[in-house]
Scaffold this motif. Structure first.
Motif, PDB file in Angstrom:
ATOM      1  N   ILE A   1       0.852  -1.194   0.000  1.00  0.00           N
ATOM      2  CA  ILE A   1       0.000   0.000   0.000  1.00  0.00           C
ATOM      3  C   ILE A   1       0.881   1.235   0.000  1.00  0.00           C
ATOM      4  CG2 ILE A   1      -1.623   1.377   1.368  1.00  0.00           C
ATOM      5  CD1 ILE A   1      -2.960  -1.196   2.224  1.00  0.00           C
ATOM      6  N   GLN A   2       0.678   2.093  -0.984  1.00  0.00           N
ATOM      7  CA  GLN A   2       1.386   3.371  -1.087  1.00  0.00           C
ATOM      8  C   GLN A   2       0.459   4.548  -0.826  1.00  0.00           C
ATOM      9  OE1 GLN A   2       4.577   4.150  -1.764  1.00  0.00           O
ATOM     10  NE2 GLN A   2       5.537   2.426  -2.811  1.00  0.00           N
ATOM     11  N   ARG A   3      -0.837   4.369  -1.185  1.00  0.00           N
ATOM     12  CA  ARG A   3      -1.793   5.474  -1.133  1.00  0.00           C
ATOM     13  C   ARG A   3      -3.078   5.024  -0.435  1.00  0.00           C
ATOM     14  NH1 ARG A   3       1.028   5.575  -5.727  1.00  0.00           N
ATOM     15  NH2 ARG A   3      -0.370   4.037  -6.673  1.00  0.00           N
ATOM     16  N   GLU A   4      -3.909   5.987  -0.087  1.00  0.00           N
ATOM     17  CA  GLU A   4      -5.038   5.756   0.799  1.00  0.00           C
ATOM     18  C   GLU A   4      -6.035   4.729   0.294  1.00  0.00           C
ATOM     19  OE1 GLU A   4      -8.690   8.245   2.888  1.00  0.00           O
ATOM     20  OE2 GLU A   4      -6.879   9.282   2.248  1.00  0.00           O
ATOM     21  N   PHE A   5      -6.392   4.773  -0.962  1.00  0.00           N
ATOM     22  CA  PHE A   5      -7.479   3.923  -1.430  1.00  0.00           C
ATOM     23  C   PHE A   5      -6.995   2.637  -2.101  1.00  0.00           C
ATOM     24  CE2 PHE A   5      -9.569   8.124  -1.197  1.00  0.00           C
ATOM     25  CZ  PHE A   5     -10.520   7.784  -0.249  1.00  0.00           C
TER      26      PHE A   5
ATOM     27  N   THR B   1       3.566   9.295   4.620  1.00  0.00           N
ATOM     28  CA  THR B   1       4.988   9.550   4.407  1.00  0.00           C
ATOM     29  C   THR B   1       5.826   8.361   4.853  1.00  0.00           C
ATOM     30  OG1 THR B   1       5.347  10.591   6.586  1.00  0.00           O
ATOM     31  CG2 THR B   1       4.614  12.023   4.771  1.00  0.00           C
ATOM     32  N   ALA B   2       5.221   7.457   5.631  1.00  0.00           N
ATOM     33  CA  ALA B   2       5.919   6.245   6.075  1.00  0.00           C
ATOM     34  C   ALA B   2       5.723   5.080   5.112  1.00  0.00           C
ATOM     35  CB  ALA B   2       5.445   5.853   7.468  1.00  0.00           C
ATOM     36  N   ALA B   3       4.954   5.283   4.029  1.00  0.00           N
ATOM     37  CA  ALA B   3       4.710   4.213   3.055  1.00  0.00           C
ATOM     38  C   ALA B   3       6.020   3.851   2.344  1.00  0.00           C
ATOM     39  CB  ALA B   3       3.656   4.674   2.057  1.00  0.00           C
ATOM     40  N   PRO B   4       6.137   2.651   1.774  1.00  0.00           N
ATOM     41  CA  PRO B   4       5.066   1.670   1.588  1.00  0.00           C
ATOM     42  C   PRO B   4       4.839   0.809   2.826  1.00  0.00           C
ATOM     43  CG  PRO B   4       7.078   0.840   0.621  1.00  0.00           C
ATOM     44  CD  PRO B   4       7.380   2.231   1.109  1.00  0.00           C
TER      45      PRO B   4
ATOM     46  N   PRO C   1       3.089  -3.524   8.727  1.00  0.00           N
ATOM     47  CA  PRO C   1       3.169  -2.528   9.794  1.00  0.00           C
ATOM     48  C   PRO C   1       2.523  -1.227   9.350  1.00  0.00           C
ATOM     49  CG  PRO C   1       5.237  -2.592   8.604  1.00  0.00           C
ATOM     50  CD  PRO C   1       4.339  -3.637   7.970  1.00  0.00           C
ATOM     51  N   GLY C   2       2.314  -0.330  10.300  1.00  0.00           N
ATOM     52  CA  GLY C   2       1.810   0.995   9.950  1.00  0.00           C
ATOM     53  C   GLY C   2       0.520   1.350  10.648  1.00  0.00           C
ATOM     54  N   ARG C   3       0.484   2.525  11.210  1.00  0.00           N
ATOM     55  CA  ARG C   3      -0.735   3.006  11.873  1.00  0.00           C
ATOM     56  C   ARG C   3      -1.883   3.075  10.864  1.00  0.00           C
ATOM     57  NH1 ARG C   3       1.185   7.634  13.558  1.00  0.00           N
ATOM     58  NH2 ARG C   3       0.148   8.987  12.030  1.00  0.00           N
ATOM     59  N   GLY C   4      -3.012   2.494  11.220  1.00  0.00           N
ATOM     60  CA  GLY C   4      -4.180   2.534  10.355  1.00  0.00           C
ATOM     61  C   GLY C   4      -4.186   1.516   9.233  1.00  0.00           C
ATOM     62  N   ILE C   5      -3.179   0.646   9.168  1.00  0.00           N
ATOM     63  CA  ILE C   5      -3.096  -0.368   8.118  1.00  0.00           C
ATOM     64  C   ILE C   5      -3.563  -1.706   8.683  1.00  0.00           C
ATOM     65  CG2 ILE C   5      -1.582  -1.564   6.500  1.00  0.00           C
ATOM     66  CD1 ILE C   5      -1.962   1.401   5.873  1.00  0.00           C
ATOM     67  N   VAL C   6      -4.420  -2.412   7.952  1.00  0.00           N
ATOM     68  CA  VAL C   6      -4.976  -3.678   8.419  1.00  0.00           C
ATOM     69  C   VAL C   6      -4.667  -4.779   7.404  1.00  0.00           C
ATOM     70  CG1 VAL C   6      -7.077  -4.932   9.049  1.00  0.00           C
ATOM     71  CG2 VAL C   6      -6.816  -2.517   9.682  1.00  0.00           C
ATOM     72  N   THR C   7      -4.182  -5.893   7.913  1.00  0.00           N
ATOM     73  CA  THR C   7      -3.975  -7.096   7.117  1.00  0.00           C
ATOM     74  C   THR C   7      -5.063  -8.089   7.511  1.00  0.00           C
ATOM     75  OG1 THR C   7      -1.577  -6.715   7.103  1.00  0.00           O
ATOM     76  CG2 THR C   7      -2.332  -8.940   6.553  1.00  0.00           C
ATOM     77  N   SER C   8      -5.636  -8.805   6.533  1.00  0.00           N
ATOM     78  CA  SER C   8      -6.772  -9.655   6.868  1.00  0.00           C
ATOM     79  C   SER C   8      -6.765 -10.964   6.089  1.00  0.00           C
ATOM     80  CB  SER C   8      -8.088  -8.919   6.600  1.00  0.00           C
ATOM     81  OG  SER C   8      -8.224  -8.618   5.219  1.00  0.00           O
TER      82      SER C   8
END
Length: 276
Positions: free
Chosen positions: A76-80, A231-234, A104-111
């Protein structure tokens, strides 16, 4: 308590068609006559994503998976962005074992989502800002009126190391396991006497998505650890391998040559499912 306003992977971000695809369905047999679900049946599935694509999975719209020595790369690089793969075939009770490293990453979900056409659901999820726990959850017939079915399970460094996560699902129990150890069980009696127990044929979906985007509801972002700093992506999840065993309406591996599952009526009960 979970603060997620919807089920496993992203209807909260319905503004994004890519994200909504992770839990969307084409035909709900509770309300209309739908095509039969193709069955894995006695076909054993063992996908080693370190060797490349697996024919059991299809990349959904907007997803172009890459593969390397860590497996399928969900970036994931961008919001959508919401990379997602799903099986075309279904299990009717069964077991999956998946080896993965969550993003990893705040607000990022793996499922990892098992989902039926009438929106029964059994999940594993990992929040990228929580590097000490995995989350299990389940839903019945798409009912999201309450969010009290989730649970948290300790696991060491899930966003920095690989673990094996298992769901074994029968008519008698759902068993969630981490590295071979059971961390949660659910019986029909614990699910309103069976009324809200997941019990219809399910496909398997693998996806990574943004719960901390600007379009996210505040409760969703709070559940996911806050709004995402791109800014912490990817942000990268690795799905290394998965095995899938279809119990074909039984409570143990079956050798029966089942080709498809058909909803016999609109009750959504396991007894109504016909195996052909």
């Amino acid at each position: 308590m979970f603060f997620k306003p919807i089920s496993a992977a992203a209807v909260a971000l319905a503004a994004s068609g890519l994200v909504a695809a992770q839990t969307s369905i084409k035909c709900n047999p509770l309300y209309m006559t739908c095509p039969a679900d193709p069955a894995f049946g006695s076909e054993g599935v063992n996908c080693d994503f370190t060797k490349g694509a697996c024919s059991a999975f299809q990349a959904l719209e907007g997803t172009t998976p890459e593969y390397n020595g860590n497996g399928a790369v969900f970036e994931i690089q961008r919001e959508f962005e919401a990379p997602t793969m799903a099986t075309a075939k279904y299990i009717f009770f069964g077991r999956i074992d998946i080896v993965l490293q969550a993003a990893p990453g705040r607000g990022i979900v793996t499922s990892v989502v098992l989902q039926s056409d009438d929106l029964d659901e059994i999940d594993w999820e990992w929040v990228g800002s929580d590097n000490a726990q995995a989350q299990s959850n389940y839903f019945s017939k798409g009912n999201t009126s309450t969010y009290d079915r989730g649970a948290y399970h300790p696991v060491g460094n899930p966003t920095g190391s690989f673990h094996t996560y298992t769901i074994e699902w029968t008519s008698k129990v759902v068993n969630w396991m981490i590295d071979g150890n059971s961390v949660r069980t659910l019986t029909p009696e614990q699910a309103n006497g069976g009324a809200t127990y997941p019990q219809t044929p399910m496909q398997i979906k693998l996806g990574t998505w943004v719960a901390g985007g600007t379009a996210s509801a505040p409760g969703t972002a709070q559940w996911a650890g806050g709004y995402t700093d791109f800014t912490a992506a990817p942000f990268i999840a690795y799905y290394k391998s998965i095995s899938i065993v279809d119990y074909a309406s039984s409570d143990a591996p079956s050798s029966s040559g089942v080709d498809e599952y058909v909803y016999g009526d609109r009750s959504g009960s396991s007894q109504s499912i016909q195996s052909h």
